[in-house]
Design a protein around this motif. Structure first.
Motif, PDB file in Angstrom:
ATOM      1  N   ALA A 197       0.841  -1.197   0.000  1.00  0.00           N
ATOM      2  CA  ALA A 197       0.000   0.000   0.000  1.00  0.00           C
ATOM      3  C   ALA A 197       0.873   1.243   0.000  1.00  0.00           C
ATOM      4  CB  ALA A 197      -0.917  -0.004   1.226  1.00  0.00           C
ATOM      5  N   GLY A 198       0.555   2.188  -0.895  1.00  0.00           N
ATOM      6  CA  GLY A 198       1.302   3.433  -0.996  1.00  0.00           C
ATOM      7  C   GLY A 198       2.557   3.327  -1.833  1.00  0.00           C
ATOM      8  N   MET A 199       2.870   2.134  -2.371  1.00  0.00           N
ATOM      9  CA  MET A 199       4.103   1.972  -3.120  1.00  0.00           C
ATOM     10  C   MET A 199       4.095   2.769  -4.418  1.00  0.00           C
ATOM     11  SD  MET A 199       7.055   0.722  -3.035  1.00  0.00           S
ATOM     12  CE  MET A 199       6.933  -0.497  -1.731  1.00  0.00           C
ATOM     13  N   ASP A 200       2.904   2.958  -5.010  1.00  0.00           N
ATOM     14  CA  ASP A 200       2.837   3.754  -6.238  1.00  0.00           C
ATOM     15  C   ASP A 200       3.255   5.187  -5.968  1.00  0.00           C
ATOM     16  OD1 ASP A 200       0.584   3.915  -4.604  1.00  0.00           O
ATOM     17  OD2 ASP A 200      -0.698   4.595  -6.234  1.00  0.00           O
ATOM     18  N   ARG A 201       2.806   5.744  -4.856  1.00  0.00           N
ATOM     19  CA  ARG A 201       3.165   7.127  -4.504  1.00  0.00           C
ATOM     20  C   ARG A 201       4.657   7.245  -4.211  1.00  0.00           C
ATOM     21  NH1 ARG A 201      -0.278  11.026  -2.139  1.00  0.00           N
ATOM     22  NH2 ARG A 201       0.671  13.074  -2.419  1.00  0.00           N
ATOM     23  N   PHE A 202       5.183   6.261  -3.481  1.00  0.00           N
ATOM     24  CA  PHE A 202       6.582   6.296  -3.104  1.00  0.00           C
ATOM     25  C   PHE A 202       7.495   6.133  -4.316  1.00  0.00           C
ATOM     26  CE2 PHE A 202      10.454   4.047  -1.746  1.00  0.00           C
ATOM     27  CZ  PHE A 202      10.949   4.952  -0.824  1.00  0.00           C
ATOM     28  N   VAL A 203       7.221   5.139  -5.157  1.00  0.00           N
ATOM     29  CA  VAL A 203       8.073   4.888  -6.312  1.00  0.00           C
ATOM     30  C   VAL A 203       7.938   6.018  -7.337  1.00  0.00           C
ATOM     31  CG1 VAL A 203       8.551   3.292  -8.208  1.00  0.00           C
ATOM     32  CG2 VAL A 203       8.019   2.417  -5.950  1.00  0.00           C
ATOM     33  N   GLY A 204       6.732   6.581  -7.475  1.00  0.00           N
ATOM     34  CA  GLY A 204       6.575   7.709  -8.386  1.00  0.00           C
ATOM     35  C   GLY A 204       7.429   8.893  -7.975  1.00  0.00           C
ATOM     36  N   LEU A 234       4.413   4.498   3.570  1.00  0.00           N
ATOM     37  CA  LEU A 234       5.025   4.750   2.268  1.00  0.00           C
ATOM     38  C   LEU A 234       4.298   5.850   1.503  1.00  0.00           C
ATOM     39  CD1 LEU A 234       5.740   1.076   1.154  1.00  0.00           C
ATOM     40  CD2 LEU A 234       7.442   2.824   1.684  1.00  0.00           C
ATOM     41  N   ALA A 235       2.976   5.921   1.603  1.00  0.00           N
ATOM     42  CA  ALA A 235       2.218   6.941   0.885  1.00  0.00           C
ATOM     43  C   ALA A 235       2.598   8.336   1.372  1.00  0.00           C
ATOM     44  CB  ALA A 235       0.714   6.707   1.050  1.00  0.00           C
ATOM     45  N   HIS A 236       2.686   8.502   2.694  1.00  0.00           N
ATOM     46  CA  HIS A 236       3.054   9.806   3.224  1.00  0.00           C
ATOM     47  C   HIS A 236       4.524  10.128   2.922  1.00  0.00           C
ATOM     48  CE1 HIS A 236      -0.715   9.306   5.444  1.00  0.00           C
ATOM     49  NE2 HIS A 236      -0.705  10.616   5.597  1.00  0.00           N
ATOM     50  N   ALA A 237       5.369   9.115   2.891  1.00  0.00           N
ATOM     51  CA  ALA A 237       6.755   9.348   2.487  1.00  0.00           C
ATOM     52  C   ALA A 237       6.817   9.829   1.038  1.00  0.00           C
ATOM     53  CB  ALA A 237       7.569   8.072   2.659  1.00  0.00           C
ATOM     54  N   ARG A 260      -4.259  -0.716  -6.283  1.00  0.00           N
ATOM     55  CA  ARG A 260      -3.857   0.525  -6.957  1.00  0.00           C
ATOM     56  C   ARG A 260      -2.352   0.539  -7.215  1.00  0.00           C
ATOM     57  NH1 ARG A 260      -4.956   6.632  -4.591  1.00  0.00           N
ATOM     58  NH2 ARG A 260      -3.511   7.708  -5.980  1.00  0.00           N
ATOM     59  N   ALA A 261      -1.570   0.131  -6.201  1.00  0.00           N
ATOM     60  CA  ALA A 261      -0.121   0.098  -6.377  1.00  0.00           C
ATOM     61  C   ALA A 261       0.279  -0.937  -7.425  1.00  0.00           C
ATOM     62  CB  ALA A 261       0.552  -0.193  -5.038  1.00  0.00           C
ATOM     63  N   ALA A 262      -0.378  -2.118  -7.396  1.00  0.00           N
ATOM     64  CA  ALA A 262      -0.052  -3.157  -8.372  1.00  0.00           C
ATOM     65  C   ALA A 262      -0.344  -2.685  -9.790  1.00  0.00           C
ATOM     66  CB  ALA A 262      -0.840  -4.429  -8.046  1.00  0.00           C
ATOM     67  N   TYR A 263      -1.482  -2.001  -9.966  1.00  0.00           N
ATOM     68  CA  TYR A 263      -1.836  -1.498 -11.298  1.00  0.00           C
ATOM     69  C   TYR A 263      -0.792  -0.482 -11.774  1.00  0.00           C
ATOM     70  CZ  TYR A 263      -4.501   0.860 -14.975  1.00  0.00           C
ATOM     71  OH  TYR A 263      -4.888   1.410 -16.159  1.00  0.00           O
ATOM     72  N   TRP A 264      -0.419   0.430 -10.879  1.00  0.00           N
ATOM     73  CA  TRP A 264       0.550   1.479 -11.261  1.00  0.00           C
ATOM     74  C   TRP A 264       1.889   0.857 -11.624  1.00  0.00           C
ATOM     75  CZ3 TRP A 264       5.253   3.523 -10.014  1.00  0.00           C
ATOM     76  CH2 TRP A 264       5.514   4.811 -10.455  1.00  0.00           C
ATOM     77  N   PRO A 288       6.755  -0.001 -15.370  1.00  0.00           N
ATOM     78  CA  PRO A 288       7.660  -1.082 -14.932  1.00  0.00           C
ATOM     79  C   PRO A 288       9.108  -0.660 -14.766  1.00  0.00           C
ATOM     80  CG  PRO A 288       7.180  -1.287 -17.263  1.00  0.00           C
ATOM     81  CD  PRO A 288       6.345  -0.140 -16.773  1.00  0.00           C
ATOM     82  N   ARG A 289       9.498   0.514 -15.244  1.00  0.00           N
ATOM     83  CA  ARG A 289      10.912   0.877 -15.194  1.00  0.00           C
ATOM     84  C   ARG A 289      11.062   2.389 -15.127  1.00  0.00           C
ATOM     85  NH1 ARG A 289      13.780  -0.080 -20.879  1.00  0.00           N
ATOM     86  NH2 ARG A 289      14.684   1.934 -20.441  1.00  0.00           N
ATOM     87  N   LEU A 290      12.231   2.790 -14.707  1.00  0.00           N
ATOM     88  CA  LEU A 290      12.564   4.212 -14.691  1.00  0.00           C
ATOM     89  C   LEU A 290      12.669   4.727 -16.122  1.00  0.00           C
ATOM     90  CD1 LEU A 290      13.646   6.574 -12.760  1.00  0.00           C
ATOM     91  CD2 LEU A 290      15.908   5.841 -13.511  1.00  0.00           C
ATOM     92  N   VAL A 291      12.193   5.944 -16.349  1.00  0.00           N
ATOM     93  CA  VAL A 291      12.248   6.528 -17.694  1.00  0.00           C
ATOM     94  C   VAL A 291      13.130   7.769 -17.643  1.00  0.00           C
ATOM     95  CG1 VAL A 291      10.920   7.442 -19.623  1.00  0.00           C
ATOM     96  CG2 VAL A 291       9.927   5.677 -18.157  1.00  0.00           C
TER      97      VAL A 291
END
Length: 918
Positions: free
Chosen positions: A8-15, A326-329, A363-367, A372-375
Motif C-alpha cells: 500500500a502506498g508503493m505507487d506514490r513512493f516509487v513515483g 510509504l504513501a506519506h513518504a 492501486r499500487a499493483a496497477y501502477w 515497470p521501469r525508470l524513464v
C-alpha cells in the motif's frame, strides 16, 4: 528480474523516487536519506530496495548510476576502505551509455593517502614520498599518466642497455618527474583551491589543527595509517569523514556538465546508493550512512539519493522526518520535488516498512504494472554527433557575430526589447519604471492592462501640458509624481493580469488620478498628480530591483512624493518595502493584508486594506453564526482549512483564523500550488496534513464532507488554485454533490476570470470576505457614502467608453486603488498647505510627516469605508475597525462589519449578530 512488491502506498513512493532520480539539475536540492525501519524483523524493506535496483538497471541497459550494498555477513563488518571501494566501483560500472567514464579524482587521491605505507626518513622529505605514492596510484586509472611514465622508461632502473639508459636519463625528467610535480600542484589546487565543494578539506584541517594547510601532501601525512596503538594514529571517524567529503564533492562535480563535453551533459540522473541491510545503530553501514548524511548537509550535496532498508534501530541523537507510511513518504518526497528542501530540515526520513505478509494493494499493483521501469530523459543524438554539431554551431556563431559587428555601426539607434527605463525580468517580461503603456502589456491577453495604462499615459500628457500653461500664467500648484508598484505581467502562461487584482487596481488608479486632477484644475489649493507605473514582475519576483530603481528616481527627482500598490503579500513585496523604507519614501498599500507588511514597512508604510487579523475575526464569526451549510438552515459543525505554508498572505490569514475559530473542530490542509514560486515554508507556518495536488485535496475534502455533511471549507490559499480545486470537486460530485466554501479576500480574483466558480462546480455555495465594494457600501450607508458614489459615477462614465467588465465594478481592488491614491493626494495637499504653498520644499519628507502625524479633519471617508487618520504617531498606519464585507457567490453582501463613514459604523449583521470588536 526483481519486482517491487505492491505494498500500500508503493505507487506514490516509487513515483516520487522516479521523479527525484531524473529531476533536472537546476531544480535539485539536498535530499534526505530514506531509511526503511524494521524494528520487529522482516525483509519487506529489502524487497523494496532490490526492486528499486532492478528499476534502475532496466532490462539490458543501465538507466541511472547506482550502487547496491548487500548485507554484511553476521558479525563481520566491511573493512575500513572496502565499503567505499564497493560503492564507487558499482557507481562507475553502472554509468548509462553515453554518459562517459566516472572519474572521482578527489576520492582517489584521499584513498591513495589512506592506503599508503608508513614513510621513514627525514621529515622534510616524507611529503614528497607521499606524493610519489599517490602519483603511482593515479597512473593505475589515468591512461595518459601511465603512457607518459612508460615513455619515460617506466620503473626500469637496471638491466637496460646503454641506449635505453641514455633515453631514460633525458626523458625521465620530462615524462616522469615533471608530470609528477604537476600532479602534486594540481592535487593541492583541487583539494585546497577555490570552487564549489573544494574548500571542505581546508576547513576540516583547520578544525583539527587550528591553522590552514599550505600544501596538501604535508597535511595529508597525518592521515597515513599508523599503528593503532600509536598516539598519533588517525581517528577512524575522521578518516570516514574526509573520505566521505571527497566522494560527495566528486559526485556533485561529476553531475555538473562541462562546456563542450556531451558525455557530461548526458549525466541527467542522480547517483543512487541503496543498502539492503543497514542493521543496528552501531553497525558499520549505519555509521557510514550517518556520516554520509552529515557530509551531505555540510556540502549541500544535490546529486546523491540514498535509500536504506533493514534499519533495526536508529541513533536517538540524529533527528529525522517521520512519515507514517510509504504513501506519506511519497507525499513528502513529492513536496521536495516541487519546492525543494529547506536547509534546516533533517537529513533523514524514517519510514516504517510494511509487514512482510501485507496484502498487495490493487492501486499500487496497477501502477507498477504500467510503470515497470525508470524513464530517464531521452537523448536525441549520440555524443559524437553532438560534438560535431557543437563545433559546427560554434563556427556558425562566429560567422554571425562577425557579421553583427560589421553591421552594428550602421544602425546606432537599435535598442533592446525592453526599451526606455525597463529591463528584462525573471519571468521573461520587461519590468521596471515606465511611462504609461510603453513598456508593459505587450501580449494580446493584456489588452485590459494596455487600456488602463494608456488612460494614465494620456492623463499624464494632459497634466504636463496644463502645468506648462499654469507656469506661464504664474499660478497653480506644480504636479507631483506617484509611482504605482504592482505585477503588471504574469509570465508565460500565467493568469495575470487578473490574478492578484492587478488589472482592477490599475483601473481604480486611473479613475482616481482623473478625479484628483479634475479637482486640482478647479482649485489652486490642490496638487495634481502624475502617475508612473512600475512592473514588479509576476508575483513580485523582481520587486526588490524595481524598488531600487524607484529609489534612484526619487533621489534624482524631488517631485516623487510616494508609492502606492503592494497588492500581494509576497517575499518580493517585503524586499521592495525594505528598499523604499531606507529611501524614506511614504508607501500606501492597496490590497495587501499580511501583518508582515506593516512590520516590515514601519514607519513609512500605510495600509488601507484591513489586516488579516481583522478579516479572520469576521470569517470566524461568520462560520460560527451564519446558516450556510447544505440547505442554508444550519451552521457548520466542522471546518476544513486550506493554507499554503510557503505563502506569506495565506499563512498569515490561516494562522489568524485558527486563533479566532474558537472550539470549532478544524482540520488544516497544507497545499502549495504546483505553479507557484513562493519557495520554502515561511517562519512559524501553520502545520497540517499534506495535500500535494488539487485532486488529492479534493479527495480529502470530499471524504470529510461525506463523514460530516455539516462541514464547511475555509480557503485561505490563493485564487489561482481554487478553480483547479473546483474542477476536481466537480469530478467527485457523485460522492459530494454539495460543498460550502468561505474564502479569503484573494478568492475574489477567481470571480474576475469570466466564468463564475459555480459553473465549474454546480454544488458550490460560495462566501468570501471582501475589503471593499462600492455598490454595497452605497447600499448600506446611503447618502453618506459620498466617495463610493463618486467612484461609481466615474467607473460608469469610463466603462461606456472602454467596455470595462461589470464584475470589477463591485470588486474591492479598484476602490482600494482609488482610496490609496486619494489618501496620498490628501496628504500632499495638506503638506503643501502646511508649508504655506512653498512649492520648492514640498517633497516626500513633508508628505511622510503628514501621514505620520495623521491627516487633519478627522480622517478620510473612502470608497472602501472610513480610513483612520491617527497615523503612526497615534499608533496606527492602518484602520483597526476597517470595513469588511462577507459576500455571497452572486455578489450580494451577507455581513457588513466596520466603519462605513465617520458617523456610520456597522456593529451587527444578519439576525442581530454582533460584529467582532476591532
Amino acid at each position: 528480474m526483481d519486482r517491487i512488491p505492491p505494498y500500500a502506498g508503493m505507487d506514490r513512493f516509487v513515483g516520487a523516487f522516479d521523479k527525484l532520480v531524473v529531476q533536472p539539475r537546476r531544480s535539485r536540492s539536498r535530499l534526505p536519506a530514506v531509511l526503511l525501519t524494521e524494528p520487529g524483523g522482516g525483509f519487506a524493506g529489502r524487497r523494496i530496495v532490490t526492486g528499486l535496483r532492478a528499476r534502475l538497471r532496466g532490462d539490458n541497459v543501465m538507466l541511472a548510476p547506482h550502487a547496491c550494498v548487500p548485507p554484511a555477513p553476521d558479525g563481520h563488518d566491511a573493512p575500513h576502505l572496502e565499503l567505499f571501494e564497493q560503492i564507487t566501483q558499482q557507481l562507475t560500472d553502472s554509468m548509462p551509455p553515453g554518459a562517459g567514464r566516472l572519474k572521482l579524482p578527489g576520492y582517489r587521491l584521499l584513498h591513495a593517502v589512506l592506503s599508503a605505507p608508513r614513510f621513514e626518513g627525514p621529515v622534510e622529505r616524507r611529503h614528497h614520498a607521499l606524493r610519489d605514492h599517490c602519483y603511482a596510484d593515479h597512473r593505475q586509472w589515468s591512461p595518459l599518466s601511465a603512457a607518459l611514465w612508460r615513455l619515460g622508461g617506466g620503473d626500469q632502473t637496471s638491466g637496460a642497455g646503454f641506449i635505453e639508459l641514455l633515453w631514460n636519463f633525458f626523458s625521465g625528467p620530462l615524462f616522469q618527474q615533471l608530470p609528477c610535480a604537476l600532479f602534486g600542484l594540481r592535487a593541492t589546487r583541487r583539494i585546497l583551491g577555490h570552487g564549489r565543494n573544494r574548500r571542505w578539506y581546508a576547513q576540516w584541517y583547520r578544525q583539527q589543527h587550528g591553522s590552514p594547510p599550505t600544501d596538501f601532501f604535508r597535511s595529508a601525512l597525518d592521515l597515513v595509517p599508523h599503528d593503532h596503538d600509536a598516539p598519533d594514529a588517525p581517528d577512524p571517524e575522521q578518516v570516514d569523514r574526509v573520505l566521505m567529503h571527497a566522494l560527495l564533492a566528486d559526485l556533485d562535480a561529476a553531475a555538473r556538465p562541462r562546456r563542450f563535453n556531451p558525455w557530461r551533459r548526458r549525466r541527467t540522473t542522480r547517483f543512487v546508493v541503496l543498502f539492503e541491510e543497514l542493521g543496528p545503530a552501531d553497525s558499520r553501514t549505519q555509521r557510514f550512512v550517518r556520516e554520509l548524511r552529515t557530509a551531505s548537509a555540510d556540502l549541500g550535496t544535490t546529486s546523491v539519493f540514498v535509500v536504506a532498508a533493514g534499519v533495526r534501530s536508529l541513533a536517538a541523537r540524529v533527528p529525522d522526518i517521520e512519515p507514517s507510511d510509504l504513501a506519506h513518504a511519497g507525499a513528502e518526497l513529492d513536496l521536495i520535488v516541487e519546492s525543494g528542501m529547506r536547509p534546516e530540515r533533517p537529513s533523514g526520513m524514517t519510514v516504517p516498512a510494511p509487514a512482510q505478509d501485507a496484502p498487495p494493494d490493487e492501486r499500487a499493483a496497477y501502477w507498477l504494472r504500467h510503470q515497470p521501469r525508470l524513464v530517464p530523459p531521452a537523448q536525441r543524438f549520440s555524443p559524437g554527433t553532438e560534438v560535431v554539431g557543437t563545433v559546427g554551431s560554434l563556427a556558425l556563431a562566429l560567422v554571425v557575430l562577425a557579421g553583427l559587428f560589421a553591421w552594428r555601426p550602421l544602425d546606432r539607434g537599435e535598442r533592446d526589447a525592453c526599451a526606455g527605463k525597463t529591463f528584462l525580468g525573471t519571468d521573461g517580461t520587461c519590468v521596471g519604471v515606465a511611462e504609461g503603456a510603453k513598456g508593459f502589456g505587450s501580449s494580446k491577453d493584456d489588452q485590459g492592462v494596455r487600456d488602463a495604462l494608456r488612460m494614465i499615459e494620456a492623463q499624464n500628457s494632459q497634466l504636463d501640458a496644463a502645468a506648462r500653461d499654469k507656469e506661464a500664467a504664474g499660478g497653480g500648484a506644480r504636479p507631483r509624481t506617484v509611482v504605482y508598484l504592482g505585477p503588471l505581467s504574469g509570465g508565460r502562461g500565467a493568469q495575470d493580469p487578473v490574478r492578484g487584482g492587478t488589472l482592477p487596481e490599475l483601473r481604480g488608479l486611473a479613475l482616481a488620478q482623473a478625479r484628483i486632477n479634475q479637482l486640482a484644475r478647479a482649485s489652486h489649493d490642490r496638487v495634481p498628480l502624475r502617475v508612473l507605473t512600475a512592473n514588479a514582475g509576476d508575483r513580485f519576483q523582481d520587486a526588490e530591483k524595481v524598488a531600487q530603481q524607484i529609489a534612484q528616481l526619487a533621489r534624482r527627482d524631488p517631485a516623487v512624493v510616494g508609492v502606492v500598490g503592494f497588492g500581494q503579500s509576497r517575499p518580493g513585496t517585503l524586499d521592495a518595502i525594505k528598499v523604499l523604507n531606507q529611501a524614506g519614501l511614504p508607501m500606501v498599500g492597496t490590497s495587501g493584508t499580511a501583518a508582515e507588511l506593516l512590520r516590515t514597512g514601519r514607519p513609512y508604510y500605510f495600509q488601507l486594506a484591513p489586516t488579516n487579523a481583522r478579516l479572520a475575526q469576521v470569517m470566524a464569526a461568520f462560520t460560527r453564526q451564519a446558516r450556510t451549510v447544505a440547505d442554508g438552515s444550519r451552521t457548520a459543525r466542522r471546518i476544513e482549512l486550506v493554507a499554503d505554508p510557503t505563502d506569506v498572505y495565506s499563512n498569515d490569514l490561516a494562522r489568524e483564523f485558527l486563533k479566532s475559530a474558537g472550539r470549532t473542530p478544524t482540520t488544516v490542509w497544507e497545499h502549495t500550488p504546483q505553479d507557484d514560486t513562493g519557495g520554502p515554508r515561511v517562519a512559524n507556518a501553520v502545520r497540517g496534513s499534506l495535500a500535494t495536488s488539487a485532486p488529492d485535496l479534493a479527495r480529502q475534502v470530499c471524504g470529510a464532507v461525506v463523514k460530516e455533511p455539516r462541514t464547511a471549507l475555509v480557503w485561505t490559499a490563493r485564487a489561482n488554485e481554487f478553480t483547479a480545486f473546483l474542477d476536481e470537486m466537480n469530478r467527485l460530485s457523485g460522492e459530494c454533490p454539495r460543498l460550502t466554501v468561505l474564502g479569503g479576500d484573494d478568492v475574489t480574483n477567481s470571480l474576475l476570470q469570466g466564468e463564475p466558480p459555480r459553473r465549474r462546480f454546480p454544488g458550490l455555495t460560495l462566501y468570501y470576505v471582501a475589503h471593499g465594494s462600492a455598490p454595497e457600501l452605497r447600499r448600506a450607508a446611503g447618502r453618506s457614502a459620498i466617495e463610493a458614489q463618486e467612484f461609481l459615477q466615474a467607473y460608469d462614465r469610463v466603462n461606456r467608453r472602454h467596455q470595462w467588465g461589470g464584475a470589477m465594478r463591485a470588486d474591492g481592488h479598484p476602490v482600494l486603488a482609488w482610496d490609496a491614491l486619494r489618501y496620498l493626494s490628501e496628504a500632499v495637499d495638506e503638506a503643501r498647505a502646511t508649508l504655506g504653498g512653498n512649492e520648492d520644499r514640498l517633497g516626500a519628507d513633508q508628505v511622510q510627516s503628514v501621514l505620520y502625524q495623521g491627516l487633519g479633519g478627522g480622517g478620510f471617508n473612502g470608497a472602501t469605508g472610513r480610513v483612520d487618520a491617527s497615523g503612526a504617531a497615534g499608533g496606527g498606519r492602518f484602520t483597526p475597525d476597517k470595513l469588511v464585507f462577507v459576500m455571497s457567490g452572486d455578489g450580494r453582501a451577507k455581513a457588513v462589519c466596520g466603519a462605513m463613514t465617520k458617523s456610520v459604523n456597522a456593529k451587527t449583521w444578519g439576525e442581530r449578530f454582533a460584529c467582532p470588536a476591532a
